[in-house]
Design a protein around this motif. Structure first.
Motif, mmCIF file in Angstrom:
data_model
loop_
_atom_site.group_PDB
_atom_site.id
_atom_site.type_symbol
_atom_site.label_atom_id
_atom_site.label_comp_id
_atom_site.label_asym_id
_atom_site.label_seq_id
_atom_site.Cartn_x
_atom_site.Cartn_y
_atom_site.Cartn_z
ATOM 1 N N ASN A 226 -35.739 85.603 -60.113
ATOM 2 C CA ASN A 226 -36.575 84.735 -60.940
ATOM 3 C C ASN A 226 -38.022 85.191 -60.744
ATOM 4 O OD1 ASN A 226 -37.133 82.492 -62.644
ATOM 5 N ND2 ASN A 226 -37.614 81.230 -60.868
ATOM 6 N N PRO A 227 -38.366 86.398 -61.238
ATOM 7 C CA PRO A 227 -39.571 87.089 -60.752
ATOM 8 C C PRO A 227 -40.903 86.657 -61.359
ATOM 9 C CG PRO A 227 -38.416 88.492 -62.298
ATOM 10 C CD PRO A 227 -37.561 87.269 -62.110
ATOM 11 N N PHE A 228 -40.885 86.015 -62.540
ATOM 12 C CA PHE A 228 -42.157 85.650 -63.166
ATOM 13 C C PHE A 228 -42.551 84.232 -62.767
ATOM 14 C CE2 PHE A 228 -44.643 83.904 -66.766
ATOM 15 C CZ PHE A 228 -45.760 84.715 -66.613
ATOM 16 N N ILE A 229 -43.819 84.053 -62.399
ATOM 17 C CA ILE A 229 -44.278 82.783 -61.826
ATOM 18 C C ILE A 229 -45.489 82.268 -62.586
ATOM 19 C CG2 ILE A 229 -45.231 81.696 -59.742
ATOM 20 C CD1 ILE A 229 -43.669 84.175 -58.327
ATOM 21 N N ARG A 230 -45.476 80.954 -62.861
ATOM 22 C CA ARG A 230 -46.635 80.259 -63.419
ATOM 23 C C ARG A 230 -47.082 79.246 -62.373
ATOM 24 N NH1 ARG A 230 -42.748 79.340 -67.275
ATOM 25 N NH2 ARG A 230 -43.049 77.086 -67.147
ATOM 26 N N LEU A 231 -48.084 79.613 -61.603
ATOM 27 C CA LEU A 231 -48.515 78.808 -60.462
ATOM 28 C C LEU A 231 -49.694 77.922 -60.856
ATOM 29 C CD1 LEU A 231 -48.224 78.242 -57.380
ATOM 30 C CD2 LEU A 231 -49.964 80.015 -57.037
ATOM 31 N N SER A 232 -49.526 76.626 -60.681
ATOM 32 C CA SER A 232 -50.626 75.696 -60.962
ATOM 33 C C SER A 232 -50.782 74.741 -59.791
ATOM 34 C CB SER A 232 -50.361 74.914 -62.253
ATOM 35 O OG SER A 232 -49.225 74.076 -62.118
ATOM 36 N N GLN A 251 -52.098 80.358 -62.796
ATOM 37 C CA GLN A 251 -52.010 81.767 -62.406
ATOM 38 C C GLN A 251 -50.631 82.306 -62.786
ATOM 39 O OE1 GLN A 251 -54.116 82.759 -58.502
ATOM 40 N NE2 GLN A 251 -53.723 80.579 -58.224
ATOM 41 N N LEU A 252 -50.629 83.386 -63.537
ATOM 42 C CA LEU A 252 -49.400 84.012 -63.990
ATOM 43 C C LEU A 252 -49.249 85.347 -63.272
ATOM 44 C CD1 LEU A 252 -50.027 83.535 -67.827
ATOM 45 C CD2 LEU A 252 -49.043 81.883 -66.234
ATOM 46 N N PHE A 253 -48.103 85.568 -62.650
ATOM 47 C CA PHE A 253 -47.933 86.869 -62.001
ATOM 48 C C PHE A 253 -46.478 87.295 -61.912
ATOM 49 C CE2 PHE A 253 -48.775 83.601 -58.835
ATOM 50 C CZ PHE A 253 -47.825 83.775 -57.838
ATOM 51 N N LEU A 254 -46.333 88.620 -61.896
ATOM 52 C CA LEU A 254 -45.018 89.252 -61.890
ATOM 53 C C LEU A 254 -45.121 90.554 -61.108
ATOM 54 C CD1 LEU A 254 -42.075 89.619 -63.162
ATOM 55 C CD2 LEU A 254 -43.247 90.917 -64.956
ATOM 56 N N PRO A 255 -44.350 90.729 -60.031
ATOM 57 C CA PRO A 255 -44.359 92.021 -59.327
ATOM 58 C C PRO A 255 -43.814 93.111 -60.236
ATOM 59 C CG PRO A 255 -43.243 90.300 -58.044
ATOM 60 C CD PRO A 255 -43.416 89.768 -59.419
ATOM 61 N N LEU A 256 -44.504 94.232 -60.309
ATOM 62 C CA LEU A 256 -44.032 95.372 -61.092
ATOM 63 C C LEU A 256 -43.514 96.492 -60.198
ATOM 64 C CD1 LEU A 256 -46.779 95.604 -63.868
ATOM 65 C CD2 LEU A 256 -44.562 94.451 -63.964
ATOM 66 N N SER A 257 -43.893 96.457 -58.929
ATOM 67 C CA SER A 257 -43.409 97.404 -57.925
ATOM 68 C C SER A 257 -43.804 96.824 -56.573
ATOM 69 C CB SER A 257 -44.036 98.788 -58.128
ATOM 70 O OG SER A 257 -45.327 98.847 -57.546
ATOM 71 N N GLN A 291 -40.720 81.963 -52.672
ATOM 72 C CA GLN A 291 -40.340 80.580 -52.951
ATOM 73 C C GLN A 291 -39.762 80.435 -54.354
ATOM 74 O OE1 GLN A 291 -40.154 78.286 -50.672
ATOM 75 N NE2 GLN A 291 -41.111 79.639 -49.141
ATOM 76 N N SER A 292 -40.157 81.314 -55.266
ATOM 77 C CA SER A 292 -39.682 81.235 -56.647
ATOM 78 C C SER A 292 -38.247 81.739 -56.803
ATOM 79 C CB SER A 292 -40.605 82.054 -57.562
ATOM 80 O OG SER A 292 -40.160 82.030 -58.890
ATOM 81 N N ALA A 293 -37.757 82.506 -55.839
ATOM 82 C CA ALA A 293 -36.419 83.088 -55.948
ATOM 83 C C ALA A 293 -35.360 82.000 -56.016
ATOM 84 C CB ALA A 293 -36.150 84.005 -54.757
ATOM 85 N N SER A 294 -34.290 82.280 -56.748
ATOM 86 C CA SER A 294 -33.196 81.328 -56.891
ATOM 87 C C SER A 294 -32.021 81.681 -55.985
ATOM 88 C CB SER A 294 -32.728 81.286 -58.349
ATOM 89 O OG SER A 294 -31.617 80.433 -58.511
ATOM 90 N N ARG A 295 -31.462 82.885 -56.146
ATOM 91 C CA ARG A 295 -30.306 83.289 -55.350
ATOM 92 C C ARG A 295 -30.498 84.634 -54.651
ATOM 93 N NH1 ARG A 295 -29.426 78.896 -55.232
ATOM 94 N NH2 ARG A 295 -27.673 77.651 -55.993
ATOM 95 N N TYR A 296 -31.423 85.483 -55.146
ATOM 96 C CA TYR A 296 -31.591 86.805 -54.557
ATOM 97 C C TYR A 296 -33.067 87.153 -54.397
ATOM 98 C CZ TYR A 296 -26.735 87.445 -56.102
ATOM 99 O OH TYR A 296 -25.394 87.310 -56.325
ATOM 100 N N ILE A 297 -33.377 87.823 -53.295
ATOM 101 C CA ILE A 297 -34.693 88.418 -53.062
ATOM 102 C C ILE A 297 -34.478 89.904 -52.848
ATOM 103 C CG2 ILE A 297 -36.611 88.594 -51.415
ATOM 104 C CD1 ILE A 297 -36.251 85.556 -50.938
ATOM 105 N N PHE A 298 -35.329 90.707 -53.468
ATOM 106 C CA PHE A 298 -35.254 92.161 -53.338
ATOM 107 C C PHE A 298 -36.556 92.651 -52.725
ATOM 108 C CE2 PHE A 298 -33.264 90.772 -57.370
ATOM 109 C CZ PHE A 298 -31.929 90.961 -57.029
#
Length: 341
Positions: A226-232, A251-257, A291-298
């Motif tokens: 669940n990689p995209f986050i909208r943090l408020s 704040q909107l963020f998404l890891p790209l690498s 914290q945003s992850a649902s079932r898997y973290i990579f």
């Protein structure tokens, strides 16, 4: 006739390849059946973050994988090229920034976490919405009839053609006739929502000013299912991971690498592209990603992730979830057969 794509990757393989080590992605499961499951296990990108027939739906005549094909063609493939530019530190064109934005919005709605959130909202609001809509329409028709006004049919809205909704004439117990609305809160309704967000809502979102933030030495960005986050943050300082798209300061963020983080903050001028965050800010963003992850973290760095997000041990829940996904297509298709396109 093309081959139906059964394996639907809700986190694209090309995206996850940024976290591979020797072709495999180190994966931490947040739900495991027993304590002696190893903390980390490596998977190929093709074998993780997928469900069979997640986006397939029964059109009334056949199974359709058009949504999977559309997501690949219009969102994943363009973003793959732009992500490669980010990683290579190449110049980004306005089209690249738009590709990254569209990819991020798609990831906000296309995951199982997005599905769960959507269905929960529908369970809470759909019945009231249908009742209110019917009552408003019936009242409007009644007023028009009493005034001798002939109502003109509204122009057909093509976006509603695939909405799993029925309006039926029914006979009440007292012999009078009425109308009843029925809607299917399931895969087909979610797919309609996904389409609506990615073809209409996306064009009404505020203009965000994006940048790429770099992780400092010794810290790497993980990603998740669940990689995209909208943090408020509300007036009391409480954080939300599903902040409103149009809320100032979200704040909107998404890891790209492991090094690159796509970032925007509504109403705030972003840091220069390539800005290296200090350790404190970087650890904050990393923790929010976890914290945003649902079932898997990579992650390429296991570090203390298992302490930040302790996994849940429950064989009962693992079995229940496995059964849900094993019967997902059959159950949803049977329901969708009553709501053909």
């Amino acid at each position: 006739m093309g081959h139906l794509k059964k394996d639907n990757h809700y986190v694209p393989q090309a995206y996850l390849k940024q976290w591979t080590i020797d072709g495999k992605i180190p994966t931490y499961r947040l739900l495991v059946p027993h304590e002696n499951c190893e903390l980390w296990k490596s998977h190929s990108p093709s074998s993780i973050a997928k469900h069979q027939h997640l986006y397939t739906y029964f059109s009334g005549a056949k199974d359709s994988d058009e949504v999977e094909q559309w997501l690949d063609r219009d969102f994943e493939s363009p973003a793959t090229i732009s992500i490669a530019k980010v990683i290579n530190e190449s110049r980004l064109t306005p089209e690249d920034w738009n590709n990254l934005f569209r990819f991020a919005v798609a990831q906000s709605v296309r995951t199982p976490a997005g599905l769960e959130s959507f269905m929960q909202r529908q369970n809470q609001t759909l019945k009231t919405l249908l009742i209110d809509s019917l009552e408003t329409s019936v009242a409007r028709i009644g007023v028009a009839l009493n005034a001798g006004i002939k109502l003109q049919p509204a122009p057909a809205d093509e976006s509603l053609s695939k909405l799993p909704l029925k309006v039926l004439r029914v006979k009440n117990e007292d012999g009078t006739e009425g109308v009843e609305a029925r809607a299917l809160n399931g895969r087909k309704m979610w797919i309609w929502h996904l389409r609506h967000v990615l073809t209409r809502t996306i064009h009404r979102l505020p203009k965000y000013h994006w940048t790429i933030l770099h992780a400092p030495s010794g810290i790497s960005w993980p990603t998740s299912d669940n990689p995209f986050i909208r943090l408020s943050r509300d007036a009391n300082g409480k954080l939300s991971l599903e902040g409103g798209w149009d809320v100032p300061g979200v704040q909107l963020f998404l890891p790209l690498s492991p090094k690159h983080l796509l970032y925007a903050c509504l109403g705030v001028r972003p840091p220069r592209r390539g800005t290296i965050l200090n350790d404190s800010d970087a650890r904050f963003f990393r923790d929010i990603i976890l914290q945003s992850a649902s079932r898997y973290i990579f992650s390429i760095d296991a570090g203390e992730i298992h302490q930040i997000r302790p996994r849940k041990v429950s064989q009962e829940q693992c079995v229940a979830e496995a059964q849900v996904w094993a019967s997902w297509h059959e159950v949803q298709s049977k329901e969708e057969a009553d709501y053909p396109d």
